[in-house]
Design a protein around this motif. Structure first.
Motif, mmCIF file in Angstrom:
data_model
loop_
_atom_site.group_PDB
_atom_site.id
_atom_site.type_symbol
_atom_site.label_atom_id
_atom_site.label_comp_id
_atom_site.label_asym_id
_atom_site.label_seq_id
_atom_site.Cartn_x
_atom_site.Cartn_y
_atom_site.Cartn_z
ATOM 1 N N VAL A 16 43.574 -6.589 79.704
ATOM 2 C CA VAL A 16 44.724 -7.198 79.424
ATOM 3 C C VAL A 16 45.834 -6.055 79.842
ATOM 4 N N SER A 17 47.123 -6.856 80.098
ATOM 5 C CA SER A 17 48.018 -6.047 80.453
ATOM 6 C C SER A 17 49.453 -6.105 79.237
ATOM 7 N N GLU A 18 49.807 -4.825 79.233
ATOM 8 C CA GLU A 18 50.980 -4.766 78.218
ATOM 9 C C GLU A 18 52.339 -4.387 79.049
ATOM 10 N N VAL A 19 53.400 -5.001 78.773
ATOM 11 C CA VAL A 19 54.610 -4.951 79.906
ATOM 12 C C VAL A 19 55.803 -5.213 79.109
ATOM 13 N N MET A 20 56.973 -5.216 79.470
ATOM 14 C CA MET A 20 58.177 -5.486 79.053
ATOM 15 C C MET A 20 58.380 -5.002 77.570
ATOM 16 N N PRO A 21 58.322 -3.624 77.268
ATOM 17 C CA PRO A 21 58.452 -2.912 75.986
ATOM 18 C C PRO A 21 59.856 -2.913 75.483
ATOM 19 N N SER A 22 59.987 -3.054 74.076
ATOM 20 C CA SER A 22 61.271 -3.036 73.343
ATOM 21 C C SER A 22 61.260 -2.194 72.227
ATOM 22 N N TRP A 23 61.883 -1.170 72.045
ATOM 23 C CA TRP A 23 62.085 -0.429 70.799
ATOM 24 C C TRP A 23 62.579 -1.186 69.602
ATOM 25 N N SER A 24 61.882 -0.878 68.416
ATOM 26 C CA SER A 24 62.684 -1.208 67.232
ATOM 27 C C SER A 24 63.680 -0.274 66.909
ATOM 28 N N PRO A 25 64.670 -0.646 66.315
ATOM 29 C CA PRO A 25 65.982 0.367 66.043
ATOM 30 C C PRO A 25 65.762 1.564 65.491
ATOM 31 N N ASP A 26 64.626 1.303 64.509
ATOM 32 C CA ASP A 26 64.053 2.651 63.651
ATOM 33 C C ASP A 26 63.017 3.593 64.273
ATOM 34 N N GLY A 27 62.851 2.984 65.637
ATOM 35 C CA GLY A 27 61.901 3.843 66.744
ATOM 36 C C GLY A 27 60.505 3.951 66.068
ATOM 37 N N LYS A 28 60.117 3.011 64.921
ATOM 38 C CA LYS A 28 58.717 3.038 64.400
ATOM 39 C C LYS A 28 57.582 2.122 65.233
ATOM 40 N N ARG A 29 58.285 0.931 65.751
ATOM 41 C CA ARG A 29 57.514 0.054 66.518
ATOM 42 C C ARG A 29 58.007 -0.070 67.932
ATOM 43 N N VAL A 30 57.222 -0.935 68.676
ATOM 44 C CA VAL A 30 57.546 -1.232 70.012
ATOM 45 C C VAL A 30 56.998 -2.817 70.171
ATOM 46 N N ALA A 31 57.854 -3.736 70.578
ATOM 47 C CA ALA A 31 57.582 -5.208 70.780
ATOM 48 C C ALA A 31 57.147 -5.250 72.445
#
Length: 358
Positions: free
Chosen positions: A123-138
């Motif tokens: 599978v592919s993972e694309v279009m990342p977005s950081w959470s404001p606290d930097g602990k997770r990525v969407a």
């Protein structure tokens, strides 16, 4: 679906050479379609099957620079580490001929070796977005068969992957400044609209109802507004729009005849975006949310796209390249006034959709 392109431009590649199709796959010309799956020209196919890309030059050595700072932590992901807060890493999607399926990587703004965050050959993972606290990525995940799994989140160093319920077919995730919500683009009938939901997937609220396709939402610093790109399916043009969440009032930011894509709203209140201008190339521009003060900050005979602000609003990371499928795409940095251009990645890969940790 405006020739199955994410940017919505029916003629020239709107995001300067490689855009996503309506479902997140690659478009018919080898660019990404608005659905995130693969195109037919080059090596990617609309059916979602991936064929090997034509051989290109062997990967060049990465630039020698300051290594990305990592620290051990009890909240570590699959790599056993998390990012040090001072590093403010940049997360991005990468594929190349050796690995035609996208994975997510992170790199320090000072350069060095990128760290691979995901390891998913099917599978592919694309279009990342950081959470404001930097602990997770969407991010957006889609399979080798072309099916879009929707939006997922993971720990900042990889691992602990969790799907966001109700986001099948969605793309362009954007984490809210308070860390509680995610905005995204999702099909509604034959068009794509902007939605927002809590991180757990509920409740889901549809924000836009228009006959155009809408992509790439980005939050104002106070979380009260979103900017996004609206593509006219008839003309192939795209303009930037702003919507107030409390009233759903929409206000144009750029003109209707524009070719404007992928806005990113800084903490200092400015919006950077990619525009295919009269030169025929996509360049980066900065504008105020009320539509005033437009300024071009890149001007090379190259295609510049996917801009993302640094936390202090002084610099922008973006992708340059991708005139065709064999043309590598690298990450670059530039100051907000257009000076101090610096190349960040150098391999013969496609480095896309960078997001700078808040």
């Amino acid at each position: 679906m405006f020739e199955n392109r994410r940017s919505g431009e029916s003629g020239r590649n709107a995001e300067s050479g490689r855009t996503r199709g309506n479902d997140g796959t690659r478009g018919n010309d080898g660019t990404r379609g608005n659905d995130g799956t693969s195109g037919t020209r080059g090596t990617r196919r609309n059916a979602g099957t991936r064929s090997r890309r034509a051989a290109v030059a062997a990967a060049a050595a990465l630039a020698v620079a300051a290594p990305l700072t990592l620290v051990a932590s009890g909240d570590a992901g699959a790599t056993g580490t998390v990012w040090a807060a001072a590093a403010r890493p940049i997360v991005f999607a990468r594929y190349d001929t050796a690995a035609p399926v996208e994975d997510l990587y992170a790199i320090a703004p000072a350069g060095g070796l990128p760290v691979k965050l995901t390891h998913t050959p099917a599978v592919s993972e694309v279009m990342p977005s950081w959470s404001p606290d930097g602990k997770r990525v969407a991010f957006l995940r889609y399979g080798s068969g072309g099916a879009i799994d929707g939006i997922w989140t993971m720990k900042s160093a990889g691992g602990d992957l969790k799907p966001v319920p109700g986001t099948k077919g969605a793309s362009d995730p954007a984490w809210s400044p308070d860390g509680k919500r995610i905005a995204y683009s999702k099909p509604a009938g034959t068009q794509r609209e902007i939605y927002v939901a809590d991180v757990d997937g509920s409740p889901t609220t549809r924000l836009t109802h228009s006959p155009q396709d809408e992509f790439h939402p980005t939050w104002s610093p106070d979380g009260k507004n979103l900017a996004f790109s609206r593509a006219d399916t008839a003309s192939g043009n795209s303009r930037l729009m702003r919507i107030q969440l409390a009233t759903l009032t929409q206000t144009p930011i750029t003109l209707a005849g524009s070719h404007d894509w992928t806005p990113d709203w800084s903490r200092t209140g400015r919006i950077v975006f990619s525009r295919v201008d009269t030169t025929g190339f996509a360049h980066l521009y900065v504008i105020r949310p009320d539509g005033s003060g437009t300024q071009r900050i890149t001007s090379a005979r190259a295609n510049d796209k996917y801009p993302s602000w640094s936390p202090d609003g002084r610099r922008v990371v973006f992708t340059r390249g991708g005139t065709d499928d064999a043309d590598p795409e690298h990450l670059f940095l530039v100051r907000a006034d257009g000076t101090a251009l610096t190349q960040l990645t150098t391999t013969d890969s496609h480095d896309l959709e960078a997001d700078w940790r808040p």
